[in-house]
Design a protein around this motif. Structure first.
Motif, short mmCIF file in Angstrom:
data_model
loop_
_atom_site.label_atom_id
_atom_site.label_comp_id
_atom_site.label_asym_id
_atom_site.label_seq_id
_atom_site.Cartn_x
_atom_site.Cartn_y
_atom_site.Cartn_z
N PRO A 90 0.87 -1.39 0.07
CA PRO A 90 0.03 -0.12 0.05
C PRO A 90 0.90 1.33 0.10
CG PRO A 90 -0.82 -1.33 1.61
CD PRO A 90 0.39 -2.10 1.07
N GLU A 91 2.22 1.10 0.17
CA GLU A 91 2.98 2.41 0.31
C GLU A 91 3.19 2.90 -0.96
OE1 GLU A 91 5.60 1.61 4.37
OE2 GLU A 91 6.24 1.14 2.34
N ILE A 92 3.01 2.05 -2.08
CA ILE A 92 3.23 2.73 -3.62
C ILE A 92 1.87 2.73 -4.29
CG2 ILE A 92 5.46 1.72 -3.80
CD1 ILE A 92 4.33 -0.53 -5.66
N GLY A 93 0.70 2.60 -3.41
CA GLY A 93 -0.58 2.79 -3.94
C GLY A 93 -1.31 1.63 -4.12
N GLU A 94 -2.62 1.53 -4.35
CA GLU A 94 -3.44 0.38 -4.41
C GLU A 94 -3.94 -0.20 -5.75
OE1 GLU A 94 -6.48 2.25 -2.01
OE2 GLU A 94 -5.99 1.43 -0.39
N ASP A 95 -3.36 0.22 -6.88
CA ASP A 95 -3.79 -0.22 -8.13
C ASP A 95 -3.54 -1.69 -8.28
OD1 ASP A 95 -4.32 2.18 -8.93
OD2 ASP A 95 -2.41 2.75 -10.13
N ALA A 96 -2.69 -2.28 -7.56
CA ALA A 96 -2.53 -3.62 -7.74
C ALA A 96 -3.13 -4.63 -6.48
CB ALA A 96 -0.81 -3.98 -7.52
N ILE A 97 -3.81 -3.94 -5.85
CA ILE A 97 -4.67 -4.75 -4.70
C ILE A 97 -6.10 -4.74 -4.71
CG2 ILE A 97 -5.12 -4.47 -2.04
CD1 ILE A 97 -2.93 -2.70 -1.98
N SER A 98 -6.48 -6.28 -4.54
CA SER A 98 -7.84 -6.26 -4.57
C SER A 98 -8.32 -6.70 -2.92
CB SER A 98 -8.35 -7.52 -5.35
OG SER A 98 -9.68 -8.18 -5.14
N TYR A 99 -9.10 -5.97 -2.70
CA TYR A 99 -9.70 -6.18 -1.19
C TYR A 99 -10.76 -7.25 -1.09
CZ TYR A 99 -6.62 -2.28 0.00
OH TYR A 99 -5.77 -1.31 0.34
N THR A 100 -11.23 -7.60 -2.01
CA THR A 100 -12.39 -8.34 -2.00
C THR A 100 -12.15 -9.94 -2.54
OG1 THR A 100 -13.23 -7.75 -4.56
CG2 THR A 100 -14.09 -6.31 -2.61
N LYS A 101 -11.05 -10.05 -2.99
CA LYS A 101 -10.68 -11.65 -3.50
C LYS A 101 -10.40 -12.39 -2.10
CE LYS A 101 -6.56 -12.66 -4.66
NZ LYS A 101 -5.37 -12.76 -5.44
N GLY A 102 -10.31 -13.82 -2.28
CA GLY A 102 -10.05 -14.72 -1.42
C GLY A 102 -8.59 -14.29 -0.64
N CYS A 103 -8.12 -15.56 -0.03
CA CYS A 103 -6.82 -15.36 0.69
C CYS A 103 -5.70 -15.57 -0.29
CB CYS A 103 -6.69 -16.44 1.75
SG CYS A 103 -7.98 -16.40 3.00
N TYR A 104 -4.51 -14.80 0.03
CA TYR A 104 -3.44 -14.74 -0.54
C TYR A 104 -2.31 -14.46 0.35
CZ TYR A 104 -3.95 -9.87 -0.88
OH TYR A 104 -3.90 -8.23 -0.93
N VAL A 105 -1.14 -14.61 -0.09
CA VAL A 105 0.02 -14.48 0.86
C VAL A 105 0.41 -13.08 1.04
CG1 VAL A 105 2.65 -14.77 1.02
CG2 VAL A 105 1.28 -16.51 -0.12
N GLY A 106 0.10 -12.72 2.36
CA GLY A 106 0.42 -11.17 2.79
C GLY A 106 -1.05 -10.60 2.85
N GLN A 107 -2.09 -11.22 2.67
CA GLN A 107 -3.36 -10.48 2.45
C GLN A 107 -3.72 -9.88 3.91
OE1 GLN A 107 -6.81 -12.90 2.91
NE2 GLN A 107 -8.09 -11.65 1.65
N GLU A 108 -3.45 -10.84 4.92
CA GLU A 108 -3.65 -10.14 6.39
C GLU A 108 -3.24 -8.84 6.94
OE1 GLU A 108 -3.61 -11.83 11.06
OE2 GLU A 108 -3.15 -13.23 9.54
N VAL A 109 -2.11 -8.76 6.38
CA VAL A 109 -1.43 -7.78 6.62
C VAL A 109 -2.06 -6.40 5.84
CG1 VAL A 109 0.75 -6.07 6.59
CG2 VAL A 109 0.72 -8.34 7.18
N ILE A 110 -2.22 -6.61 4.71
CA ILE A 110 -2.92 -5.64 3.78
C ILE A 110 -4.14 -5.24 4.24
CG2 ILE A 110 -3.32 -5.11 1.25
CD1 ILE A 110 -0.47 -5.34 1.63
N ALA A 111 -4.93 -6.39 4.45
CA ALA A 111 -6.33 -5.97 4.97
C ALA A 111 -6.32 -5.13 6.23
CB ALA A 111 -7.04 -7.34 5.28
N ARG A 112 -5.57 -5.39 6.99
CA ARG A 112 -5.21 -4.71 8.51
C ARG A 112 -4.83 -3.09 8.24
NH1 ARG A 112 -2.43 -9.06 11.02
NH2 ARG A 112 -0.61 -7.71 10.96
#
Length: 259
Positions: free
Chosen positions: A214-236
């Motif tokens: 998230p420090e470089i933006g959110e273009d590469a992030i989905s907040y609605t997909k299922g689990c992926y490596v690192g998701q818990e931190v990104i969601a928090r």
């Protein structure tokens, strides 16, 4: 560099990205396989479309950014050359538990990018037909004996199209673009100017493996997909920290009169 910059701004130039990592992911479960390893939702990808994403570690930090394109029988992944070996080993290790095949085709294919205000017109003349695709979309074209992927990708502050084709034809394609369509290969320093002008971050220069996605933006992030490596931190970061991160990559633009 100044002359090349104005050539691209007023016509077009060729930039060589052939050393970018290029991986093929094959197999019926290729989408499910990558879905759990990258930050964006590739299940939403239509055929002949692409998406930006990132491979993260369990702390939400970037191992590598990437662009993933959905082809009929495989997924095509572009990523920084410096991170290719690490990602390739990671995918091959994970693939041993899945029915997918990972191929490194980095040296088998060339990648030239035509960037400039006249890029579309030049390529239409080169292929002798119209090219109508949106950002991160691609079409397949055959010119003489050469099969091309034509990918529309924003790499700079001007319009641009990538040409992905077999490496043995590299010199032939470069020569024909130069002699028949009067566009030349540009220096990497010129590209750096155009990239920075457009505010496009580059792995290894603007961010690295110590950077939270998230420090470089959110273009590469989905907040609605299922689990992926690192998701818990990104969601928090998104829901508990309200998107606040220790650092944030920003574009600084200063207006000045020429002297």
């Amino acid at each position: 560099m100044e002359q090349e910059y104005y050539i691209v701004k007023n016509s077009a130039g060729i930039f060589d990205f052939s050393l970018e990592g290029k991986l093929l992911v094959k197999g019926e479960r290729r989408i499910d396989f990558l879905q759990g390893l990258v930050s964006n939702d590739i299940q939403l990808l239509q055929e002949n479309h692409g998406i930006c994403a990132a491979f993260l570690n369990r702390f939400g930090k970037i191992i590598s950014d990437c662009f993933i394109y959905s082809c009929k029988d495989f997924l095509l992944v572009f990523l920084p050359f410096s991170q290719k070996k690490k990602i390739l080993e990671k995918l091959q290790q994970e693939a041993s538990f899945s029915d997918v095949i990972i191929e490194d085709v980095t040296l088998q294919y060339a990648l030239l990018s035509v960037q400039g205000t006249s890029a579309k017109n030049i390529l239409e003349a080169f292929f002798q037909e119209k090219i109508n695709i949106g950002d991160l979309q691609f079409i397949l074209k055959k010119r003489k004996e050469i099969e091309f992927f034509i990918i529309k990708r924003r790499r700079s502050s001007v319009e641009g199209y990538d040409l992905f084709f077999p490496a043995p034809y590299y010199q032939k394609v470069l020569q024909e673009l130069s002699t028949q369509h009067y566009i030349e290969k540009m220096h990497s320093t010129t590209y750096e100017i155009l990239r920075l002008e457009a505010g496009i971050p580059l792995f290894g220069i603007d961010f690295d493996e110590t950077t939270l996605l998230p420090e470089i933006g959110e273009d590469a992030i989905s907040y609605t997909k299922g689990c992926y490596v690192g998701q818990e931190v990104i969601a928090r970061i998104k829901h508990r920290a309200h998107g606040i991160t220790p650092k944030r990559l920003m574009k600084l633009q200063i207006e000045a009169k020429e002297t």
